[in-house]
Design a protein around this motif. Structure first.
Motif, mmCIF file in Angstrom:
data_model
loop_
_atom_site.group_PDB
_atom_site.id
_atom_site.type_symbol
_atom_site.label_atom_id
_atom_site.label_comp_id
_atom_site.label_asym_id
_atom_site.label_seq_id
_atom_site.Cartn_x
_atom_site.Cartn_y
_atom_site.Cartn_z
ATOM 1 N N LEU A 58 0.826 -1.201 0.000
ATOM 2 C CA LEU A 58 0.000 0.000 0.000
ATOM 3 C C LEU A 58 0.866 1.258 0.000
ATOM 4 C CD1 LEU A 58 -2.831 -1.094 2.464
ATOM 5 C CD2 LEU A 58 -2.948 -0.902 -0.029
ATOM 6 N N ASP A 59 2.003 1.209 0.664
ATOM 7 C CA ASP A 59 2.927 2.343 0.612
ATOM 8 C C ASP A 59 3.406 2.598 -0.819
ATOM 9 O OD1 ASP A 59 3.084 3.480 3.150
ATOM 10 O OD2 ASP A 59 4.575 2.038 3.870
ATOM 11 N N VAL A 60 3.592 1.534 -1.593
ATOM 12 C CA VAL A 60 4.026 1.686 -2.980
ATOM 13 C C VAL A 60 2.981 2.467 -3.781
ATOM 14 C CG1 VAL A 60 4.535 0.458 -5.134
ATOM 15 C CG2 VAL A 60 5.472 -0.379 -2.963
ATOM 16 N N VAL A 61 1.694 2.144 -3.588
ATOM 17 C CA VAL A 61 0.634 2.850 -4.311
ATOM 18 C C VAL A 61 0.587 4.307 -3.867
ATOM 19 C CG1 VAL A 61 -1.811 2.898 -4.906
ATOM 20 C CG2 VAL A 61 -0.685 0.708 -4.500
ATOM 21 N N VAL A 78 -8.495 4.803 -16.531
ATOM 22 C CA VAL A 78 -9.536 4.500 -17.521
ATOM 23 C C VAL A 78 -9.053 3.415 -18.478
ATOM 24 C CG1 VAL A 78 -10.864 5.430 -19.455
ATOM 25 C CG2 VAL A 78 -10.627 6.759 -17.352
ATOM 26 N N ASP A 79 -7.819 3.546 -18.969
ATOM 27 C CA ASP A 79 -7.282 2.548 -19.893
ATOM 28 C C ASP A 79 -7.188 1.170 -19.246
ATOM 29 O OD1 ASP A 79 -7.033 4.403 -21.887
ATOM 30 O OD2 ASP A 79 -4.890 4.768 -21.562
ATOM 31 N N THR A 80 -6.997 1.148 -17.946
ATOM 32 C CA THR A 80 -6.836 -0.124 -17.245
ATOM 33 C C THR A 80 -8.174 -0.746 -16.885
ATOM 34 O OG1 THR A 80 -4.713 0.567 -16.318
ATOM 35 C CG2 THR A 80 -5.840 -1.250 -15.215
ATOM 36 N N PHE A 81 -8.964 -0.047 -16.103
ATOM 37 C CA PHE A 81 -10.145 -0.659 -15.501
ATOM 38 C C PHE A 81 -11.411 -0.524 -16.349
ATOM 39 C CE2 PHE A 81 -7.454 0.390 -11.770
ATOM 40 C CZ PHE A 81 -7.251 -0.907 -11.322
ATOM 41 N N ASP A 82 -11.481 0.475 -17.201
ATOM 42 C CA ASP A 82 -12.692 0.675 -17.986
ATOM 43 C C ASP A 82 -12.575 0.176 -19.418
ATOM 44 O OD1 ASP A 82 -13.940 1.828 -15.813
ATOM 45 O OD2 ASP A 82 -13.312 3.850 -16.339
ATOM 46 N N VAL A 83 -11.384 -0.195 -19.830
ATOM 47 C CA VAL A 83 -11.178 -0.633 -21.210
ATOM 48 C C VAL A 83 -10.698 -2.080 -21.268
ATOM 49 C CG1 VAL A 83 -9.889 -0.231 -23.333
ATOM 50 C CG2 VAL A 83 -10.708 1.724 -21.990
ATOM 51 N N THR A 84 -9.815 -2.472 -20.371
ATOM 52 C CA THR A 84 -9.222 -3.809 -20.400
ATOM 53 C C THR A 84 -10.140 -4.808 -19.718
ATOM 54 O OG1 THR A 84 -7.049 -2.754 -20.260
ATOM 55 C CG2 THR A 84 -7.147 -5.131 -19.880
ATOM 56 N N ARG A 85 -10.651 -5.769 -20.471
ATOM 57 C CA ARG A 85 -11.621 -6.715 -19.923
ATOM 58 C C ARG A 85 -11.062 -7.508 -18.752
ATOM 59 N NH1 ARG A 85 -15.584 -8.834 -23.569
ATOM 60 N NH2 ARG A 85 -14.903 -10.936 -23.098
ATOM 61 N N ARG A 86 -9.815 -7.903 -18.834
ATOM 62 C CA ARG A 86 -9.233 -8.718 -17.782
ATOM 63 C C ARG A 86 -9.015 -7.924 -16.503
ATOM 64 N NH1 ARG A 86 -4.368 -12.692 -19.347
ATOM 65 N NH2 ARG A 86 -6.036 -13.426 -20.710
ATOM 66 N N CYS A 87 -9.129 -6.615 -16.576
ATOM 67 C CA CYS A 87 -8.926 -5.761 -15.404
ATOM 68 C C CYS A 87 -10.240 -5.174 -14.894
ATOM 69 C CB CYS A 87 -7.934 -4.639 -15.717
ATOM 70 S SG CYS A 87 -6.274 -5.215 -16.104
ATOM 71 N N SER A 88 -11.339 -5.811 -15.181
ATOM 72 C CA SER A 88 -12.618 -5.331 -14.687
ATOM 73 C C SER A 88 -12.657 -5.374 -13.170
ATOM 74 C CB SER A 88 -13.759 -6.197 -15.243
ATOM 75 O OG SER A 88 -14.993 -5.850 -14.635
ATOM 76 N N LEU A 89 -13.249 -4.354 -12.567
ATOM 77 C CA LEU A 89 -13.430 -4.329 -11.118
ATOM 78 C C LEU A 89 -14.763 -4.924 -10.693
ATOM 79 C CD1 LEU A 89 -11.945 -0.798 -10.314
ATOM 80 C CD2 LEU A 89 -10.979 -3.013 -9.663
ATOM 81 N N GLY A 167 1.796 -4.247 -15.920
ATOM 82 C CA GLY A 167 2.716 -3.507 -15.060
ATOM 83 C C GLY A 167 2.017 -2.338 -14.395
ATOM 84 N N SER A 168 0.778 -2.555 -13.977
ATOM 85 C CA SER A 168 -0.073 -1.479 -13.495
ATOM 86 C C SER A 168 0.382 -0.935 -12.150
ATOM 87 C CB SER A 168 -1.517 -1.986 -13.366
ATOM 88 O OG SER A 168 -2.331 -1.037 -12.705
ATOM 89 N N PRO A 169 0.294 0.377 -11.958
ATOM 90 C CA PRO A 169 0.615 0.951 -10.639
ATOM 91 C C PRO A 169 -0.394 0.564 -9.568
ATOM 92 C CG PRO A 169 -0.271 2.638 -12.106
ATOM 93 C CD PRO A 169 -0.039 1.417 -12.949
ATOM 94 N N TRP A 170 -1.548 -0.002 -9.965
ATOM 95 C CA TRP A 170 -2.541 -0.439 -8.983
ATOM 96 C C TRP A 170 -2.346 -1.889 -8.553
ATOM 97 C CZ3 TRP A 170 -3.826 3.049 -12.846
ATOM 98 C CH2 TRP A 170 -4.269 4.297 -12.395
ATOM 99 N N LEU A 171 -1.388 -2.585 -9.163
ATOM 100 C CA LEU A 171 -1.137 -3.974 -8.788
ATOM 101 C C LEU A 171 -0.840 -4.137 -7.306
ATOM 102 C CD1 LEU A 171 -0.655 -6.962 -9.440
ATOM 103 C CD2 LEU A 171 1.687 -6.343 -10.123
#
Length: 239
Positions: A58-61, A78-89, A167-171
């Protein structure tokens, strides 16, 4: 596909550390805005009191939020969570895809909230949104949220794999969440491999009772968890 996992498992953290971790992850996985950036000092204070397995990722984020331009963060989100199907929340997407069975699964989430005393506001976000589930667990009923999260444990792994591939910063936020949940068992691993290889089920039919709901489509607006539970309580506050 129904997950049969870890119904009897219990969290390995204290309740306080569990709900604080979930609250912070919920905030960090939501759409980044000026309000979130203003909360970073408060979040650092909460994260500092967590065990290392949760604190370090969490400190990294939080470091990323402090050193990255807000516009860049928002575009990447947006490119990660709203466009990439495998990254759906949306947790039910991984197990049910765009099929009518997903509509039933969404109703099950609403019923779980209602049983815990929360009437979900369906006008703001779908009930299976990960930020909503974590916020609900942090401030309302961690046991019910635990059940929902562990029932969709494989989907969380698919999301983690998608973020890792980018390589997402939210990983690291997902990694912190994973430390609060049971590890995968053999059946989980098989289901995960199948989902990664084949993707979610596809059946472009109505998602009753959510048929034709525009919230099922990618969109750039953030999830509004406060509409479900009211204003966010300060993490780490006495309960």
């Amino acid at each position: 596909m129904r997950w049969r996992r870890h119904r009897g498992a219990q969290p390995g953290l204290s309740e306080g550390d569990l709900v604080d971790t979930w609250q912070v992850v919920s905030l960090l996985l939501d759409y980044p805005d000026a309000v979130l950036l203003g909360r970073v000092p408060m979040l650092r204070g909460v994260v500092a009191g967590l065990p290392p397995a949760q604190r370090d990722p969490l400190d990294v984020v939080l470091d990323t939020l402090e050193r990255t331009d807000l516009g860049v963060l928002q575009r990447e989100y947006v490119d990660t969570f709203d466009v990439t199907r495998r990254c759906s929340l949306h947790l039910t997407y991984f197990s049910h895809g765009d099929t009518r069975r997903r509509g039933v699964a969404l109703v099950e989430f609403k019923q779980a909230y209602r049983k815990a005393g929360v009437e979900f506001d369906a006008d703001t976000e779908l009930p299976d949104h990960l930020c909503v589930v974590l916020e609900f667990g942090a401030v309302q009923d961690w046991a019910t949220a635990w059940h929902l999260l562990t029932a969709h444990r494989v989907g969380i792994e698919v999301l983690r794999a998608g973020l890792a591939q980018r390589g997402s910063p939210w990983l690291p936020a997902l990694e912190a969440l994973r430390t609060t949940l049971p590890v995968l068992d053999g059946d989980d691993e098989t289901a995960l491999l199948r989902l990664v290889a084949e993707g979610p089920p596809q059946e472009d039919v109505g998602l009753e009772p959510y048929a034709m709901d525009p919230r099922l489509n990618p969109r750039p607006e953030p999830a509004d968890t406060t509409a479900l539970l009211g204003p966010t309580i300060p993490v780490g506050a006495p309960r």
